[in-house]
Every structure is written in C-alpha cells, then in structure tokens.
Design a protein around this motif. Structure first.
Motif, PDB file in Angstrom:
ATOM      1  N   LEU A  45       0.861  -1.183   0.000  1.00 53.42           N
ATOM      2  CA  LEU A  45       0.000   0.000   0.000  1.00 53.42           C
ATOM      3  C   LEU A  45       0.894   1.229   0.000  1.00 53.42           C
ATOM      4  CD1 LEU A  45      -1.841  -2.326   1.176  1.00 53.42           C
ATOM      5  CD2 LEU A  45      -3.169  -0.505   2.262  1.00 53.42           C
ATOM      6  N   GLN A  46       0.662   2.119  -0.957  1.00 57.58           N
ATOM      7  CA  GLN A  46       1.529   3.268  -1.146  1.00 57.58           C
ATOM      8  C   GLN A  46       0.715   4.550  -1.009  1.00 57.58           C
ATOM      9  OE1 GLN A  46       2.784   2.258  -5.089  1.00 57.58           O
ATOM     10  NE2 GLN A  46       4.150   0.610  -4.415  1.00 57.58           N
ATOM     11  N   ALA A  85     -11.449   7.662   6.154  1.00 56.86           N
ATOM     12  CA  ALA A  85     -11.160   6.450   6.922  1.00 56.86           C
ATOM     13  C   ALA A  85      -9.670   6.183   7.022  1.00 56.86           C
ATOM     14  CB  ALA A  85     -11.869   5.252   6.288  1.00 56.86           C
ATOM     15  N   LEU A  86      -8.945   6.386   5.921  1.00 58.18           N
ATOM     16  CA  LEU A  86      -7.504   6.138   5.875  1.00 58.18           C
ATOM     17  C   LEU A  86      -6.816   7.329   5.233  1.00 58.18           C
ATOM     18  CD1 LEU A  86      -7.565   2.471   4.483  1.00 58.18           C
ATOM     19  CD2 LEU A  86      -7.153   3.144   6.858  1.00 58.18           C
ATOM     20  N   ASP A  87      -5.612   7.642   5.695  1.00 57.60           N
ATOM     21  CA  ASP A  87      -4.887   8.777   5.144  1.00 57.60           C
ATOM     22  C   ASP A  87      -3.415   8.420   4.982  1.00 57.60           C
ATOM     23  OD1 ASP A  87      -4.446  11.388   4.221  1.00 57.60           O
ATOM     24  OD2 ASP A  87      -3.877  12.069   6.233  1.00 57.60           O
ATOM     25  N   LYS A  88      -2.978   8.300   3.741  1.00 61.11           N
ATOM     26  CA  LYS A  88      -1.577   8.035   3.411  1.00 61.11           C
ATOM     27  C   LYS A  88      -1.049   6.801   4.138  1.00 61.11           C
ATOM     28  CE  LYS A  88      -0.730  12.934   2.524  1.00 61.11           C
ATOM     29  NZ  LYS A  88       0.019  14.152   2.943  1.00 61.11           N
ATOM     30  N   LEU A  89      -1.799   5.725   4.012  1.00 65.98           N
ATOM     31  CA  LEU A  89      -1.424   4.462   4.656  1.00 65.98           C
ATOM     32  C   LEU A  89      -0.351   3.772   3.831  1.00 65.98           C
ATOM     33  CD1 LEU A  89      -2.191   2.605   7.051  1.00 65.98           C
ATOM     34  CD2 LEU A  89      -3.747   1.425   5.495  1.00 65.98           C
ATOM     35  N   ASP A  90       0.764   3.456   4.480  1.00 65.27           N
ATOM     36  CA  ASP A  90       1.905   2.830   3.812  1.00 65.27           C
ATOM     37  C   ASP A  90       2.322   1.574   4.570  1.00 65.27           C
ATOM     38  OD1 ASP A  90       3.239   4.277   1.482  1.00 65.27           O
ATOM     39  OD2 ASP A  90       2.953   5.954   2.861  1.00 65.27           O
ATOM     40  N   GLY A 115      -3.678   7.336  -3.782  1.00 62.17           N
ATOM     41  CA  GLY A 115      -2.633   6.365  -3.549  1.00 62.17           C
ATOM     42  C   GLY A 115      -2.782   5.150  -4.444  1.00 62.17           C
ATOM     43  N   ALA A 116      -1.938   4.163  -4.214  1.00 64.42           N
ATOM     44  CA  ALA A 116      -1.922   2.981  -5.076  1.00 64.42           C
ATOM     45  C   ALA A 116      -1.696   1.725  -4.249  1.00 64.42           C
ATOM     46  CB  ALA A 116      -0.826   3.121  -6.125  1.00 64.42           C
TER      47      ALA A 116
END
Length: 252
Positions: free
Chosen positions: A7-8, A20-25, A60-61
């Motif tokens: 997860l990028q 719900a999610l923010d810049k999850l890496d 993101g990707a």
C-alpha cells in the motif's frame, strides 16, 4: 522476494466525507503473518477490503505484486455460511463459482475440511455447529482455492476465549503447513502478539501506520509461549504502542 502486496500512500474517503484512511503505507512479504492492530474505527477493516479489491482507494496505489483477485481468500467477522447447504457445499462454493465441477473439486473440498478439523462434518448443516466450527468452515472455504494471500477480518472476535485460543493454535498450524501469507485484523494485543511475526499499529481515524513491532519469537508457538516472560514483554510493548497511537490525533 518482492512483497506480495504494498500500500503506497493510500487514502480512503467516503461520500459522507469521512476520511477512513490517510496516506497508509505498508508492505506484506510473501509468507508473512502480519497483524493489523488499532482502536475501533481506525480503518483496519477498510484497509483489508482495499487489499481484497472490494473497494477502491480514493488516493494512492496498491501494488498486488504476486497476488491478484484470484489468489486472495477472505475470512469475514461472521462465517456467512449458507444455512440451507451442507458444509461440503459451503466450502465448494468458491470452486463452483470458478466453473469447477463437484466431482473434480471433491478432493480439494475434503482436504480443506480436513485441515480445518471438520472432515467428519462434511454433510452437516451450519445450524448443527458451534460458533467455532462455523468459523472453521469459513476458513476452509477461504483456503479451498489455494489463495496466495489470506485476509482475516477479526474472525475470532465473537468467540469465547478458550475457543479463540484453540482456533489461534490451529490457524498457525495451517499457516505453517500451507505456507500462505496472512493479514489478520484484530483489536486484541494478546492475539496479535501470539499469532503474528509483525504487528502494524494504526492510529485512530483517519488510519495511518503509527509503528511496526517485530514479534521476534520462534514458531511453533503454544501454551508455553502464552505464559512466557517473552510473550508478556512483547504484549507490554505492543500495548504501550497502541496506547500511544490511541492518544495521537489521527487528523494531525
């Protein structure tokens, strides 16, 4: 080896503007057992659905690497078995949807049931089973297609403690025997430490990675590990990290 999924900077916003999610890496290596741990509502289940391809990120990707939609198994919080069908038919369903005939699938279905400890219950109906047995059937159904990646969304949350312990032990045996990659969502510190090689601790919504803790303890893990000083120390470390993450303002 390259990660099976990565997860990028993944963000997920819903139409009601909930982020719900923010810049999850994070990355999941092939053959790993990784736990996602965080407070309720932090986006753990959302992350799992994104990995499964059930939802799309807003930004993101996601790089699935060696995984794809046909090599992912999903175990939900509830067993979601068809009440009118036998366990054999429930576990056979994913293969049936792939167009595989019942006769050709028989050995694979029976092996999945056997690995889940349900071989003698192949012709039983869900109403005849305990909660733990229903969850075993759900795990067997997820494994029958031989997925490379197994996603598990708090599958033991509704079960009593002793049943959770037994299923945790059996899950590790399956993981070791089948060599799958597992991402396990939980809100239990003790469960995350016992099962996984790595615990990813998430912040409150919007979910981000707060920290990662390596569970440097060998397998197989059994009741001796549960009562060891090593386990207690790891649980304290993960619990402290979760407390610090929970105190974090997820929006900052």
């Amino acid at each position: 080896m390259p990660p099976i999924v990565a997860l990028q900077k993944v963000s997920k916003a819903y139409p009601n503007r909930t982020l719900a999610l923010d810049k999850l890496d994070f990355e999941i290596g092939q053959g790993e057992f990784v736990a996602l741990l965080g407070p309720s509502g932090c986006g753990k289940s959302t992350a799992l659905r994104l990995i499964a391809g059930l939802e799309k990120p807003s930004r993101g990707a996601i790089d699935w690497g060696a995984a794809d939609a046909h090599s992912i198994g999903f175990v939900f919080q509830e067993p979601t078995l068809m009440p009118w069908a036998t366990l054999f038919e429930n576990v056979y369903l994913p293969l049936k949807l792939q167009g595989i005939k019942r006769a050709a699938a028989k050995q694979d279905v029976l092996k999945a049931l056997d690995d889940a400890g349900l071989h003698e219950f192949a012709e039983a109906y869900p109403r005849e089973l305990s909660g733990g047995m229903k969850m075993r059937a759900s795990i067997a159904r997820a494994l029958v297609t031989e997925p490379k990646l197994l996603l598990m969304d708090e599958p033991f949350a509704a079960l009593d403690e002793m049943t959770r312990f037994r299923l945790g032990n059996d899950l590790l045996k399956l993981w070791g025997a089948r060599g799958k990659t597992v991402v396990f969502v939980t809100h239990s510190v003790f469960e995350s430490v016992f099962l996984s090689q790595r615990v990813i601790v998430m912040t409150p919504r919007p979910g981000r990675v707060f920290t990662e803790i390596v569970v440097n303890a060998p397998y197989p893990r059994d009741e001796n590990f549960r009562t060891s000083s090593v386990y207690a120390g790891l649980c304290r470390a993960v619990s402290a990290a979760l407390a610090d993450a929970t105190a974090t303002d997820g929006a900052s």
